[in-house]
Motif scaffolding. Structure first.
Motif, PDB file in Angstrom:
ATOM      1  N   ALA A 122      30.495  27.768  68.022  1.00  0.00           N
ATOM      2  CA  ALA A 122      30.160  27.092  69.276  1.00  0.00           C
ATOM      3  C   ALA A 122      30.111  28.034  70.464  1.00  0.00           C
ATOM      4  CB  ALA A 122      31.168  25.979  69.545  1.00  0.00           C
ATOM      5  N   THR A 123      30.463  29.302  70.266  1.00  0.00           N
ATOM      6  CA  THR A 123      30.441  30.261  71.365  1.00  0.00           C
ATOM      7  C   THR A 123      29.107  30.996  71.395  1.00  0.00           C
ATOM      8  OG1 THR A 123      31.436  31.961  69.953  1.00  0.00           O
ATOM      9  CG2 THR A 123      32.931  30.587  71.246  1.00  0.00           C
ATOM     10  N   ALA A 124      28.758  31.496  72.570  1.00  0.00           N
ATOM     11  CA  ALA A 124      27.486  32.218  72.733  1.00  0.00           C
ATOM     12  C   ALA A 124      27.535  33.532  71.962  1.00  0.00           C
ATOM     13  CB  ALA A 124      27.223  32.483  74.212  1.00  0.00           C
ATOM     14  N   GLY A 125      26.588  33.702  71.063  1.00  0.00           N
ATOM     15  CA  GLY A 125      26.540  34.911  70.261  1.00  0.00           C
ATOM     16  C   GLY A 125      27.537  34.959  69.136  1.00  0.00           C
ATOM     17  N   GLY A 126      28.259  33.865  68.905  1.00  0.00           N
ATOM     18  CA  GLY A 126      29.252  33.840  67.844  1.00  0.00           C
ATOM     19  C   GLY A 126      28.613  33.678  66.473  1.00  0.00           C
ATOM     20  N   GLN A 127      29.264  34.246  65.471  1.00  0.00           N
ATOM     21  CA  GLN A 127      28.758  34.179  64.103  1.00  0.00           C
ATOM     22  C   GLN A 127      29.477  33.067  63.360  1.00  0.00           C
ATOM     23  OE1 GLN A 127      29.547  37.654  61.792  1.00  0.00           O
ATOM     24  NE2 GLN A 127      28.487  36.886  59.956  1.00  0.00           N
ATOM     25  N   PRO A 128      28.761  32.070  62.848  1.00  0.00           N
ATOM     26  CA  PRO A 128      29.435  31.009  62.081  1.00  0.00           C
ATOM     27  C   PRO A 128      29.923  31.553  60.743  1.00  0.00           C
ATOM     28  CG  PRO A 128      27.049  30.694  62.034  1.00  0.00           C
ATOM     29  CD  PRO A 128      27.307  31.820  62.988  1.00  0.00           C
ATOM     30  N   VAL A 129      31.183  31.299  60.455  1.00  0.00           N
ATOM     31  CA  VAL A 129      31.790  31.740  59.191  1.00  0.00           C
ATOM     32  C   VAL A 129      32.507  30.549  58.552  1.00  0.00           C
ATOM     33  CG1 VAL A 129      32.016  34.203  59.702  1.00  0.00           C
ATOM     34  CG2 VAL A 129      33.738  32.608  60.552  1.00  0.00           C
ATOM     35  N   PHE A 130      31.787  29.455  58.380  1.00  0.00           N
ATOM     36  CA  PHE A 130      32.394  28.262  57.818  1.00  0.00           C
ATOM     37  C   PHE A 130      32.863  28.478  56.381  1.00  0.00           C
ATOM     38  CE2 PHE A 130      29.333  26.270  60.942  1.00  0.00           C
ATOM     39  CZ  PHE A 130      30.316  25.962  61.871  1.00  0.00           C
ATOM     40  N   ASN A 131      32.180  29.344  55.649  1.00  0.00           N
ATOM     41  CA  ASN A 131      32.611  29.616  54.276  1.00  0.00           C
ATOM     42  C   ASN A 131      33.970  30.299  54.260  1.00  0.00           C
ATOM     43  OD1 ASN A 131      31.354  31.899  55.470  1.00  0.00           O
ATOM     44  ND2 ASN A 131      31.070  32.851  53.460  1.00  0.00           N
ATOM     45  N   LEU A 132      34.238  31.153  55.251  1.00  0.00           N
ATOM     46  CA  LEU A 132      35.550  31.800  55.333  1.00  0.00           C
ATOM     47  C   LEU A 132      36.622  30.832  55.811  1.00  0.00           C
ATOM     48  CD1 LEU A 132      34.611  35.291  56.833  1.00  0.00           C
ATOM     49  CD2 LEU A 132      34.579  34.504  54.459  1.00  0.00           C
ATOM     50  N   VAL A 133      36.260  29.921  56.697  1.00  0.00           N
ATOM     51  CA  VAL A 133      37.216  28.911  57.150  1.00  0.00           C
ATOM     52  C   VAL A 133      37.635  28.021  55.987  1.00  0.00           C
ATOM     53  CG1 VAL A 133      37.534  26.931  58.671  1.00  0.00           C
ATOM     54  CG2 VAL A 133      36.305  28.931  59.497  1.00  0.00           C
ATOM     55  N   ILE A 134      36.674  27.612  55.174  1.00  0.00           N
ATOM     56  CA  ILE A 134      36.981  26.754  54.029  1.00  0.00           C
ATOM     57  C   ILE A 134      37.801  27.514  52.994  1.00  0.00           C
ATOM     58  CG2 ILE A 134      35.941  25.488  52.110  1.00  0.00           C
ATOM     59  CD1 ILE A 134      33.626  24.806  53.972  1.00  0.00           C
ATOM     60  N   THR A 135      37.423  28.745  52.708  1.00  0.00           N
ATOM     61  CA  THR A 135      38.182  29.535  51.738  1.00  0.00           C
ATOM     62  C   THR A 135      39.590  29.823  52.240  1.00  0.00           C
ATOM     63  OG1 THR A 135      36.105  30.589  51.053  1.00  0.00           O
ATOM     64  CG2 THR A 135      38.148  31.630  50.353  1.00  0.00           C
ATOM     65  N   GLY A 136      39.717  30.133  53.526  1.00  0.00           N
ATOM     66  CA  GLY A 136      41.045  30.335  54.088  1.00  0.00           C
ATOM     67  C   GLY A 136      41.903  29.085  54.046  1.00  0.00           C
ATOM     68  N   SER A 137      41.288  27.931  54.249  1.00  0.00           N
ATOM     69  CA  SER A 137      42.034  26.668  54.157  1.00  0.00           C
ATOM     70  C   SER A 137      42.527  26.431  52.732  1.00  0.00           C
ATOM     71  CB  SER A 137      41.146  25.508  54.600  1.00  0.00           C
ATOM     72  OG  SER A 137      40.703  25.689  55.936  1.00  0.00           O
ATOM     73  N   LEU A 138      41.694  26.776  51.749  1.00  0.00           N
ATOM     74  CA  LEU A 138      42.118  26.637  50.356  1.00  0.00           C
ATOM     75  C   LEU A 138      43.282  27.562  50.037  1.00  0.00           C
ATOM     76  CD1 LEU A 138      41.648  25.447  47.523  1.00  0.00           C
ATOM     77  CD2 LEU A 138      39.977  27.277  47.130  1.00  0.00           C
ATOM     78  N   ILE A 139      43.199  28.801  50.511  1.00  0.00           N
ATOM     79  CA  ILE A 139      44.310  29.742  50.302  1.00  0.00           C
ATOM     80  C   ILE A 139      45.572  29.251  51.006  1.00  0.00           C
ATOM     81  CG2 ILE A 139      45.064  32.112  50.699  1.00  0.00           C
ATOM     82  CD1 ILE A 139      42.150  32.960  50.493  1.00  0.00           C
ATOM     83  N   THR A 140      45.403  28.605  52.140  1.00  0.00           N
ATOM     84  CA  THR A 140      46.551  28.160  52.922  1.00  0.00           C
ATOM     85  C   THR A 140      47.351  27.070  52.218  1.00  0.00           C
ATOM     86  OG1 THR A 140      45.416  28.711  54.983  1.00  0.00           O
ATOM     87  CG2 THR A 140      47.232  27.149  55.130  1.00  0.00           C
ATOM     88  N   ILE A 141      46.673  26.161  51.532  1.00  0.00           N
ATOM     89  CA  ILE A 141      47.384  25.044  50.919  1.00  0.00           C
ATOM     90  C   ILE A 141      47.940  25.377  49.540  1.00  0.00           C
ATOM     91  CG2 ILE A 141      45.948  23.402  52.165  1.00  0.00           C
ATOM     92  CD1 ILE A 141      44.498  22.842  49.539  1.00  0.00           C
ATOM     93  N   LEU A 142      47.528  26.482  48.951  1.00  0.00           N
ATOM     94  CA  LEU A 142      48.008  26.826  47.610  1.00  0.00           C
ATOM     95  C   LEU A 142      49.530  27.034  47.560  1.00  0.00           C
ATOM     96  CD1 LEU A 142      45.200  29.185  46.214  1.00  0.00           C
ATOM     97  CD2 LEU A 142      45.629  26.768  45.699  1.00  0.00           C
ATOM     98  N   PRO A 143      50.154  27.757  48.522  1.00  0.00           N
ATOM     99  CA  PRO A 143      51.618  27.875  48.466  1.00  0.00           C
ATOM    100  C   PRO A 143      52.345  26.543  48.570  1.00  0.00           C
ATOM    101  CG  PRO A 143      50.689  29.550  49.906  1.00  0.00           C
ATOM    102  CD  PRO A 143      49.578  28.600  49.591  1.00  0.00           C
TER     103      PRO A 143
END
Length: 312
Positions: free
Chosen positions: A268-289
């Motif tokens: 949503a920021t000007a010139g920002g790069q969307p990395v939704f795949n990394l957000v989803i993968t990071g969320s998966l890693i976060t809930i594993l513990p």
């Protein structure tokens, strides 16, 4: 005196006599066998589907690239399986800041949730097994603290820590996490049911002091309750978002919740790069513990939750 038996009249020729009907007793349901309910089964299935559907979506989406998220159906795989590439990129993106956020979260959990569990165990044991003036007042305060939402205390907590100069430091997250009214109440109830008073009196008669009695007699009996409280406090600290949001501005001290949210906001920021795949993968890693902790310790926390539910 003899009695004569009159024979039954014979059936007319050409007709068949119907066979007598046997009365079969109705089967009674065993007292220990639960009765089946179709409605309850359907409701349980809906709850299970509601609980597992987001997890299934998360696992499937973590296998897709940034482009694959938009060109494929949400609950099915894309043509390119990119799970391992996403995991590698998650830990290396932006100079590996995800690892820093993960270590920050572990720090907050070990010190905050660990300290909250320790204080809850000591306070619950003291309230359950010692009689002192003001015990009822403490009970009222604990119950009232459980009923107060954490968001209502966010602004006063921020102002207090700001005056002490502790904002934008890890202590601004760790110190408030040390207080767990629900954990204290749970350990209070569990200690009252799990530790017989006679056992403590026998240890004192044998010459054991209060510290030795607690560590050698009471603490082993409190193990299920300790695991239950530690799981609750760990999940609350691991998923804590609002408190770090108002306390921490330095990205180097972000927990995983704030860090993943900052990645998500890049689109949503000007010139920002969307990395939704990394957000989803990071969320998966976060809930594993958390999933691993619940599965490995389920024997203890289930018995801890059931403590006090059956009256002897």
């Amino acid at each position: 005196m003899t009695s004569t038996v009159t024979p039954a009249p014979a059936a007319p020729s050409g007709t068949s006599r119907p066979a007598p009907r046997l009365h079969t007793p109705r089967r009674r349901r065993s007292p220990g066998r639960p009765r089946r309910s179709v409605l309850l089964t359907l409701l349980t299935g809906l709850v299970l589907l509601y609980s597992l559907a987001p997890l299934v979506w998360l696992v499937i989406s973590a296998t897709k690239t940034q482009e694959g998220l938009s060109r494929s159906f949400g609950l099915w795989f894309d043509g390119h399986f990119a799970l391992w590439d996403n995991i590698t990129e998650t830990f290396t993106y932006n100079d590996g800041v995800f690892t820093r956020w993960l270590l920050n979260t572990v720090l907050y959990v070990v010190l905050g949730a660990g300290g909250a569990t320790l204080l809850a165990v000591l306070g619950g044991y003291a309230l359950a097994k010692f009689d002192f003036p003001g015990r009822r007042a403490v009970f009222a305060v604990v119950i009232g603290a459980v009923a107060v939402p954490g968001t209502a205390l966010a602004v006063p907590t921020f102002l207090m820590f700001s005056n002490m100069g502790l904002t934008n430091t890890p202590w601004a997250v760790i110190i408030p996490s040390l207080i767990s009214p629900f954990g204290l109440y749970l350990m209070w109830v569990f200690a009252g049911e799990a530790i017989p008073t006679e056992l403590l009196e026998a240890a004192r008669i044998d010459g054991a002091g209060e510290i030795r009695t607690f560590f050698q007699v009471a603490l082993p009996l409190l193990a299920p309750g300790i695991v239950t409280v530690s799981l609750f406090t760990m999940v609350a600290t691991w998923n804590n978002y609002f408190l770090p949001l108002i306390m921490i501005k330095d990205p180097d001290w972000y927990p995983l919740t704030l860090g993943l949210n900052s990645w998500n906001a890049q689109a949503a920021t000007a010139g920002g790069q969307p990395v939704f795949n990394l957000v989803i993968t990071g969320s998966l890693i976060t809930i594993l513990p958390l999933i691993a902790a619940f599965l490995l310790l389920q024997k203890y926390w289930q018995s801890g939750l059931a403590a006090g539910s059956v009256k002897e």
